[in-house]
Design an enzyme around this catalytic site. Sequence first.
Site, mmCIF file in Angstrom:
data_model
loop_
_atom_site.group_PDB
_atom_site.id
_atom_site.type_symbol
_atom_site.label_atom_id
_atom_site.label_comp_id
_atom_site.label_asym_id
_atom_site.label_seq_id
_atom_site.Cartn_x
_atom_site.Cartn_y
_atom_site.Cartn_z
ATOM 1 N N ASP A 37 100.832 -8.758 -13.939
ATOM 2 C CA ASP A 37 100.552 -10.064 -14.530
ATOM 3 C C ASP A 37 99.130 -10.527 -14.192
ATOM 4 O OD1 ASP A 37 101.130 -12.330 -15.968
ATOM 5 O OD2 ASP A 37 102.219 -13.325 -14.354
ATOM 6 N N ASN A 85 106.612 -10.764 -25.604
ATOM 7 C CA ASN A 85 105.192 -10.619 -25.954
ATOM 8 C C ASN A 85 104.960 -10.492 -27.454
ATOM 9 O OD1 ASN A 85 104.455 -8.607 -22.997
ATOM 10 N ND2 ASN A 85 104.333 -10.818 -23.287
#
EC number: 2.5.1.-
Length: 257
Positions: A37, A85
């Site tokens: 991340d 996503n």
Amino acid sequence: MNLRDKLRGLLVRLYARRVEGHLDHAQVPKHIGVIMDGNRRWAKAAGSTTVHGHRAGAEKIEEFLGWCTETDVEVVTLWLLSTDNFDRPQEELVPLLGIIEDVVRTLAADGRWRVHHVGTPDLLPSPMQTALKEAEEATAHVDGILVNVAIGYGGRQEIADAVRSMLLDAADKGRSIEDVAEAVDVDMIGRHLYTGDQPDPDLVIRTSGEQRLSGFMLWQTAHSEYYFCEVFWPAFRKVDFLRALRDYAARHRRYGG
């Protein structure tokens, strides 16, 4: 690079060697999951573009796997693209898919790792599906680290797919729904997960300071240890990795006992 930065880099390298020297390889996690991340925030802090951040994150992967090889890790699961996503704007998603496809092909071409896809293939564009299939076939014989590339992956979706696979398998064998209901247990479901024949993660590392799983391997991480690191993924260093291993080794895993 000024003198202060050079000295800081030297001290970090010396510290990393010290930590590595005290590392007990017998207590190294065999399976590490990584939630990579912070690519976008790293790029923003550097005054660069989101695409540049994703490319920098992709470049970190081979280096990270090299550290894992040095420390006798056997399985690594890299979360490269979640099902969520796909909701990102097309101007970000399309380049990201291209970068991830390049990662898959690079890992396969390296020759040190065995590549395995975890996720829902039908969500992915045809070129990505082809890249994953070719990577798995090309590396099937490799005796190195098993690298799970989690692409188009969601933890809840995985459990749903596992249950569906279990039911279809039972139907193919002519079993009734009553027989399946009687026989179902956690081991049966586990065998139908994307990682059905693999050990569960011992350690999950998440970078960028976020302290949540976000749906990562919900079933498999029931007894995993978690390590949350403040640094953004493109800036993740070997010393950060070694600290995670040291922290893991210092914990006493009780498995509910």
